[in-house]
Design an enzyme around this catalytic site. Sequence first.
Site, PDB file in Angstrom:
ATOM      1  CB  SER A  38      57.384  33.791  41.876  1.00  0.00           C
ATOM      2  OG  SER A  38      56.823  34.352  40.818  1.00  0.00           O
ATOM      3  CG  LEU A  54      62.435  23.685  44.974  1.00  0.00           C
ATOM      4  CD1 LEU A  54      62.289  25.029  44.034  1.00  0.00           C
ATOM      5  CD2 LEU A  54      64.371  23.342  45.197  1.00  0.00           C
ATOM      6  CE1 TYR A  77      53.223  27.468  38.758  1.00  0.00           C
ATOM      7  CE2 TYR A  77      55.596  28.450  36.425  1.00  0.00           C
ATOM      8  CZ  TYR A  77      54.397  27.687  38.005  1.00  0.00           C
ATOM      9  OH  TYR A  77      55.609  27.741  38.972  1.00  0.00           O
ATOM     10  CB  THR A 112      51.736  23.720  56.402  1.00  0.00           C
ATOM     11  OG1 THR A 112      51.387  25.099  55.160  1.00  0.00           O
ATOM     12  CG2 THR A 112      52.337  24.408  57.920  1.00  0.00           C
ATOM     13  CE  LYS A 140      54.205  29.704  40.849  1.00  0.00           C
ATOM     14  NZ  LYS A 140      54.360  30.183  42.675  1.00  0.00           N
ATOM     15  CG  ASP A 186      43.736  23.300  50.992  1.00  0.00           C
ATOM     16  OD1 ASP A 186      44.584  24.092  50.589  1.00  0.00           O
ATOM     17  OD2 ASP A 186      42.869  22.223  50.143  1.00  0.00           O
TER      18      ASP A 186
END
Length: 291
Positions: free
Chosen positions: A135, A17, A149, A35, A153, A57
């Site tokens: 998110s 995305l 995970y 980036t 989030k 990073d």
Amino acid sequence: MRTSEQRWFITGASRGLGRAIADEALRRGHRVAVTARDVAALTGFVPADRVLALALDVRDRDAVFRAVDAAAAHLGGLDVVVNNAGYGLFGPLESIVEAELDEQVDTNVYGPLRVCQAAVPHLRRGGGGRILQMSSIAGFVGSPGSGPYNLSKFALEGLSEAIAQELAPENVFVSLVEPGGFRTDFAEARSVRFSSGGTPEQLAAVRQRLASFSGRQMGDPKEAARVIVDCAALDDPPFRLILGEDAAQRFQTKVDFLQDELEAFAALSKTKPLAGSAPLGLAPFTRPWRK
């Protein structure tokens, strides 16, 4: 808010995305700083003269501030910041290893926090802007085997809800983007990790679930990018942008569940206050970012 030509800063833009959002922003004539940890992966953007590629990073706080400052200097300021860099760590309860969970949180929560802290002064100097926090519907609805995970989030969403209220008076609007399944490489081996604790049997169901929809997700990432770039141009942007029919269905199901719980146990919730007690001093939940 500038709409004719915006200056974007996007983390994790080499694929998925993040890449789709960068491509769409460029297609509309914006200038974009992209980036990724490997700057060599940031190639093929068109037109190339409107792109600044930076190695980053997000776990490195000093590097975050250097990258944001470099982007703002090169672009002449910032209008839109997209916190997209992140990955998924999966595994059932007994497989979770704290050190691995720390890495997940460092990337998915502290990373966006660092970028926001570095970017907000630039947005403020420009008279305002947009922060898009990538998110997931996993930031609102938990699933078996997705605990690590989900934790990252859910934490990002709580942080974002707080800073949205802090920054709105300065015309800096925060939006949480909660995609469902989009046909990126998110569920592929290079994009997910599995907790190293537990047994192969404990991890088998989680691996099978991810493998079953990898490459077959419902959503088109180009359409998601179109909606996200549209959102960045709105004078009155949503705080939560639910993306995809599957995400909307899961979101609504949980909202209904929460309403049912509230009503079913209302008598337990309404306890009598102690004599001499004072309220917490917190304002009721408001939406100050709404005009």
